[in-house]
Design a protein around this motif. Structure first.
Motif, PDB file in Angstrom:
ATOM      1  N   PHE A 122       0.835  -1.196   0.000  1.00 36.26           N
ATOM      2  CA  PHE A 122       0.000   0.000   0.000  1.00 36.26           C
ATOM      3  C   PHE A 122       0.874   1.252   0.000  1.00 36.26           C
ATOM      4  CE2 PHE A 122       1.066  -0.534   4.418  1.00 36.26           C
ATOM      5  CZ  PHE A 122       1.091   0.745   4.955  1.00 36.26           C
ATOM      6  N   GLY A 123       0.241   2.384  -0.308  1.00 38.73           N
ATOM      7  CA  GLY A 123       0.941   3.671  -0.305  1.00 38.73           C
ATOM      8  C   GLY A 123       0.041   4.751  -0.841  1.00 38.73           C
ATOM      9  N   ARG A 124       0.509   5.971  -0.781  1.00 35.49           N
ATOM     10  CA  ARG A 124      -0.250   7.099  -1.319  1.00 35.49           C
ATOM     11  C   ARG A 124      -0.296   7.008  -2.844  1.00 35.49           C
ATOM     12  NH1 ARG A 124      -1.750  11.961   0.683  1.00 35.49           N
ATOM     13  NH2 ARG A 124      -0.540  11.654   2.597  1.00 35.49           N
ATOM     14  N   THR A 125      -1.392   7.447  -3.424  1.00 38.83           N
ATOM     15  CA  THR A 125      -1.492   7.422  -4.875  1.00 38.83           C
ATOM     16  C   THR A 125      -0.375   8.259  -5.495  1.00 38.83           C
ATOM     17  OG1 THR A 125      -2.972   7.846  -6.747  1.00 38.83           O
ATOM     18  CG2 THR A 125      -3.071   9.404  -4.928  1.00 38.83           C
ATOM     19  N   MET A 183       4.742  12.888   1.280  1.00 39.43           N
ATOM     20  CA  MET A 183       4.201  11.601   0.864  1.00 39.43           C
ATOM     21  C   MET A 183       3.980  10.639   2.039  1.00 39.43           C
ATOM     22  SD  MET A 183       3.594  11.607  -2.317  1.00 39.43           S
ATOM     23  CE  MET A 183       3.993  12.454  -3.859  1.00 39.43           C
ATOM     24  N   VAL A 184       4.429  11.005   3.233  1.00 34.11           N
ATOM     25  CA  VAL A 184       4.264  10.138   4.398  1.00 34.11           C
ATOM     26  C   VAL A 184       2.815  10.197   4.880  1.00 34.11           C
ATOM     27  CG1 VAL A 184       5.089   9.623   6.735  1.00 34.11           C
ATOM     28  CG2 VAL A 184       6.668  10.524   5.009  1.00 34.11           C
ATOM     29  N   MET A 185       2.263   9.059   5.313  1.00 36.41           N
ATOM     30  CA  MET A 185       0.868   8.973   5.750  1.00 36.41           C
ATOM     31  C   MET A 185       0.806   8.484   7.188  1.00 36.41           C
ATOM     32  SD  MET A 185      -0.844   7.159   2.392  1.00 36.41           S
ATOM     33  CE  MET A 185      -0.156   5.562   2.881  1.00 36.41           C
ATOM     34  N   PRO A 186       1.079   9.325   8.171  1.00 30.58           N
ATOM     35  CA  PRO A 186       1.136   8.871   9.565  1.00 30.58           C
ATOM     36  C   PRO A 186      -0.150   8.221  10.048  1.00 30.58           C
ATOM     37  CG  PRO A 186       2.029  11.083   9.346  1.00 30.58           C
ATOM     38  CD  PRO A 186       1.394  10.757   8.032  1.00 30.58           C
ATOM     39  N   PHE A 189      -3.924   5.528  -1.450  1.00 31.13           N
ATOM     40  CA  PHE A 189      -4.538   6.456  -0.515  1.00 31.13           C
ATOM     41  C   PHE A 189      -4.409   7.886  -1.053  1.00 31.13           C
ATOM     42  CE2 PHE A 189      -3.803   2.793   2.150  1.00 31.13           C
ATOM     43  CZ  PHE A 189      -4.888   2.781   3.010  1.00 31.13           C
ATOM     44  N   GLY A 190      -5.414   8.703  -0.745  1.00 32.04           N
ATOM     45  CA  GLY A 190      -5.399  10.081  -1.209  1.00 32.04           C
ATOM     46  C   GLY A 190      -5.946  10.258  -2.602  1.00 32.04           C
ATOM     47  N   GLY A 191      -6.500   9.205  -3.174  1.00 34.39           N
ATOM     48  CA  GLY A 191      -7.078   9.274  -4.506  1.00 34.39           C
ATOM     49  C   GLY A 191      -8.578   9.487  -4.440  1.00 34.39           C
ATOM     50  N   GLN A 192      -9.289   8.932  -5.407  1.00 31.71           N
ATOM     51  CA  GLN A 192     -10.725   9.140  -5.470  1.00 31.71           C
ATOM     52  C   GLN A 192     -11.457   8.371  -4.381  1.00 31.71           C
ATOM     53  OE1 GLN A 192     -12.259   8.899  -9.410  1.00 31.71           O
ATOM     54  NE2 GLN A 192     -14.398   8.942  -8.792  1.00 31.71           N
ATOM     55  N   LEU A 198       2.091  -9.793   6.114  1.00 32.74           N
ATOM     56  CA  LEU A 198       3.090  -8.740   5.971  1.00 32.74           C
ATOM     57  C   LEU A 198       2.475  -7.532   5.276  1.00 32.74           C
ATOM     58  CD1 LEU A 198       6.067  -7.693   6.033  1.00 32.74           C
ATOM     59  CD2 LEU A 198       6.377  -8.819   3.807  1.00 32.74           C
ATOM     60  N   PHE A 199       2.792  -6.338   5.795  1.00 34.93           N
ATOM     61  CA  PHE A 199       2.453  -5.087   5.129  1.00 34.93           C
ATOM     62  C   PHE A 199       3.722  -4.500   4.526  1.00 34.93           C
ATOM     63  CE2 PHE A 199      -0.989  -5.194   8.342  1.00 34.93           C
ATOM     64  CZ  PHE A 199      -2.082  -5.066   7.495  1.00 34.93           C
ATOM     65  N   VAL A 200       3.619  -4.045   3.270  1.00 38.34           N
ATOM     66  CA  VAL A 200       4.724  -3.350   2.608  1.00 38.34           C
ATOM     67  C   VAL A 200       4.253  -1.929   2.321  1.00 38.34           C
ATOM     68  CG1 VAL A 200       6.272  -3.278   0.628  1.00 38.34           C
ATOM     69  CG2 VAL A 200       5.583  -5.488   1.586  1.00 38.34           C
ATOM     70  N   TYR A 201       4.840  -0.974   3.022  1.00 45.42           N
ATOM     71  CA  TYR A 201       4.468   0.434   2.874  1.00 45.42           C
ATOM     72  C   TYR A 201       5.410   1.093   1.875  1.00 45.42           C
ATOM     73  CZ  TYR A 201       3.966   5.398   4.186  1.00 45.42           C
ATOM     74  OH  TYR A 201       3.777   6.762   4.166  1.00 45.42           O
ATOM     75  N   CYS A 202       4.867   1.509   0.731  1.00 44.06           N
ATOM     76  CA  CYS A 202       5.638   2.142  -0.330  1.00 44.06           C
ATOM     77  C   CYS A 202       5.512   3.659  -0.197  1.00 44.06           C
ATOM     78  CB  CYS A 202       5.113   1.674  -1.691  1.00 44.06           C
ATOM     79  SG  CYS A 202       5.907   2.453  -3.120  1.00 44.06           S
TER      80      CYS A 202
END
Length: 254
Positions: free
Chosen positions: A23-26, A119-122, A84-87, A108-112
């Motif tokens: 997962f990660g921000r768009t 771009m960080v999503m606390p 995240f942060g998209g539509q 496992l979570f992989v944070y991109c």
């Protein structure tokens, strides 16, 4: 360099694949990271593409293995979720991830993320760590877009590079995400440039190869031991559903 991931069923047919959620921000390159992990182009999402629906979606790449040795294959299901942060709302995407955990149990979570602080999503990272799967589910951070970062030891030096206030890049990210009380289980500093863009540049090609091996290694290190059970036993792993989701990989998206 290294092995090529294979989208094929493992010989370990009696065991369910480890479930990895990426997962990660768009716009940060989640799809490019998926392509890097697999070793070939499989995800066509583009950061500027507008989704057809406001409902969050995920793409399931399963089952894959990251080893060329059939005796040591670790079967994996890679879930690539909406940015995240998209539509789609962040709450809806988090609910989608929670349902994956209920059905299959996330291992496992992989944070991109990219190196830019914006771009960080606390909030998202903290919510996933505290409320989905519990703290026993490891989370690794993968920082992308470091192909031109210059340091003696290469891209990995970015994590410990000093900031103006005396802290370091990686520690600042962890403090922002976890409030100083927690850390990622592992991290990687990489480039996810497509292979066709680096083949003619020796330095970039080597950096991409190193990135591919590094991220695969971290995933395999975290996916060991007993696979986590689904949190909701009434909606267990379904091969039919997996095949249905795989259909999205070969059909055009509208």
């Amino acid at each position: 360099m290294g092995s090529i991931a294979r989208s094929t069923y493992s010989n370990q047919t009696s065991s369910k694949p480890y479930v990895v959620v990426i997962f990660g921000r768009t716009g940060v390159g989640v799809s490019s990271l998926v392509n890097l992990i697999l070793g070939y182009h499989v995800s066509n999402d583009h950061p500027n593409a507008k989704p057809h629906s406001q409902h969050p979606r995920f793409t399931l790449h399963t089952p894959v293995t990251l080893s060329s040795n059939p005796r040591s294959d670790t079967p994996l299901s890679l879930y690539e979720v909406s940015g995240f942060g998209g539509q789609s709302s962040d709450a809806a995407i988090l609910e989608t991830i929670r349902k994956i955990d209920q059905r299959e149990g996330i291992d496992l979570f992989v944070y991109c993320l990219r190196k830019q602080k914006a771009m960080v999503m606390p909030g998202v990272v903290r919510h996933i760590r505290e409320h989905i799967g519990g703290r026993d589910v490891p989370m690794i951070a993968v920082v992308t877009e470091l192909e031109r970062f210059e340091a003696e030891a290469g891209m990995e030096d970015w994590w410990n590079a000093p900031l103006g206030d005396g802290s370091m890049n990686g520690r600042w990210i962890e403090e922002m995400c976890f409030g100083g009380g927690d850390r990622f289980d592992a991290h990687a500093c990489v480039t996810t440039l497509p292979r066709k863009e680096v083949d003619l540049v020796d330095k970039l090609r080597k950096r991409r190869d190193i990135s591919e091996e590094r991220v695969r290694q971290l995933i395999l290190e975290q996916c060991r031991g007993q696979k986590r059970r689904a949190s909701d036993p009434t909606d267990s792993y379904s091969p039919c559903r997996c095949l249905s989701t795989l259909f999205t990989l070969v059909c055009p998206r509208f």
